[in-house]
Design a protein around this motif. Sequence first.
Motif, PDB file in Angstrom:
ATOM      1  N   GLY A  82      -2.216  14.242  -7.511  1.00 28.20           N
ATOM      2  CA  GLY A  82      -3.007  13.033  -7.329  1.00 28.20           C
ATOM      3  C   GLY A  82      -2.275  12.079  -6.416  1.00 28.20           C
ATOM      4  O   GLY A  82      -1.224  11.563  -6.777  1.00 28.20           O
ATOM      5  N   ILE A  83      -2.810  11.878  -5.250  1.00 23.76           N
ATOM      6  CA  ILE A  83      -2.108  11.065  -4.259  1.00 23.76           C
ATOM      7  C   ILE A  83      -2.176   9.581  -4.608  1.00 23.76           C
ATOM      8  O   ILE A  83      -1.157   8.899  -4.655  1.00 23.76           O
ATOM      9  N   ALA A  84      -3.373   9.064  -4.866  1.00 22.38           N
ATOM     10  CA  ALA A  84      -3.528   7.617  -5.075  1.00 22.38           C
ATOM     11  C   ALA A  84      -2.697   7.120  -6.255  1.00 22.38           C
ATOM     12  O   ALA A  84      -1.911   6.177  -6.122  1.00 22.38           O
ATOM     13  N   GLU A  85      -2.850   7.769  -7.413  1.00 21.42           N
ATOM     14  CA  GLU A  85      -2.116   7.318  -8.594  1.00 21.42           C
ATOM     15  C   GLU A  85      -0.612   7.534  -8.442  1.00 21.42           C
ATOM     16  O   GLU A  85       0.181   6.636  -8.736  1.00 21.42           O
ATOM     17  N   SER A  86      -0.219   8.719  -7.968  1.00 21.36           N
ATOM     18  CA  SER A  86       1.212   9.019  -7.809  1.00 21.36           C
ATOM     19  C   SER A  86       1.884   8.059  -6.842  1.00 21.36           C
ATOM     20  O   SER A  86       2.973   7.549  -7.108  1.00 21.36           O
ATOM     21  N   ALA A  87       1.241   7.811  -5.704  1.00 25.36           N
ATOM     22  CA  ALA A  87       1.831   6.934  -4.684  1.00 25.36           C
ATOM     23  C   ALA A  87       1.933   5.498  -5.193  1.00 25.36           C
ATOM     24  O   ALA A  87       2.940   4.824  -4.971  1.00 25.36           O
ATOM     25  N   LEU A 100       0.858  -1.184   0.000  1.00 24.44           N
ATOM     26  CA  LEU A 100       0.000   0.000   0.000  1.00 24.44           C
ATOM     27  C   LEU A 100       0.899   1.240   0.000  1.00 24.44           C
ATOM     28  O   LEU A 100       1.987   1.222   0.580  1.00 24.44           O
ATOM     29  N   ALA A 101       0.407   2.307  -0.628  1.00 25.60           N
ATOM     30  CA  ALA A 101       1.194   3.536  -0.692  1.00 25.60           C
ATOM     31  C   ALA A 101       0.284   4.752  -0.512  1.00 25.60           C
ATOM     32  O   ALA A 101      -0.891   4.717  -0.879  1.00 25.60           O
ATOM     33  N   SER A 102       0.860   5.822   0.052  1.00 24.87           N
ATOM     34  CA  SER A 102       0.127   7.070   0.207  1.00 24.87           C
ATOM     35  C   SER A 102       1.133   8.209   0.302  1.00 24.87           C
ATOM     36  O   SER A 102       2.325   8.027   0.035  1.00 24.87           O
ATOM     37  N   ILE A 103       0.649   9.367   0.696  1.00 25.19           N
ATOM     38  CA  ILE A 103       1.511  10.541   0.883  1.00 25.19           C
ATOM     39  C   ILE A 103       1.904  10.635   2.356  1.00 25.19           C
ATOM     40  O   ILE A 103       1.178  10.169   3.236  1.00 25.19           O
ATOM     41  N   ASP A 104       3.063  11.235   2.620  1.00 29.60           N
ATOM     42  CA  ASP A 104       3.565  11.284   4.009  1.00 29.60           C
ATOM     43  C   ASP A 104       2.637  12.047   4.961  1.00 29.60           C
ATOM     44  O   ASP A 104       2.668  11.814   6.163  1.00 29.60           O
TER      45      ASP A 104
END
Length: 134
Positions: A96-101, A43-47
């Motif tokens: 875009g957080i979801a796509e970028s992460a 899983l990935a997201s922004i800090d």
Amino acid sequence: MSTGPILVVGLGCQRGCPASTLRAMLDQTLLAHGIELSGVGALASIDLKQDEPGLLELAEQLKLPLTCFNAGQLSSYQARLSHRSEIAFERTGCYGIAESAALALADRLGTTPATLLIPRQKGPGVTLALAVTA
């Protein structure tokens, strides 16, 4: 070492978004695309979301690592996004957080450049995208 494709789920959410909402969005999206949850590797997201209780709880439930990137790291993915959100940019410094992460982590984990398997999906207080790499 995994021989199959690496699937990474990128997540964005509003503050206080419960894990149950994130999980429902994830399950619904995977089901709609015929993808097994067991195929997801990370899983990935922004800090800004690294302390978000719902995200942390989801990662724990799924027994998956959650990797967070800063806006500078994510902004380099702007050209590869299917959707650019001015609101996300105003709030976070990336479009875009979801796509970028998802792309950032899949690029880091894989040996080939990542591609978006599922572009940004929007639910109640949640955005989700799925990137794949080999």
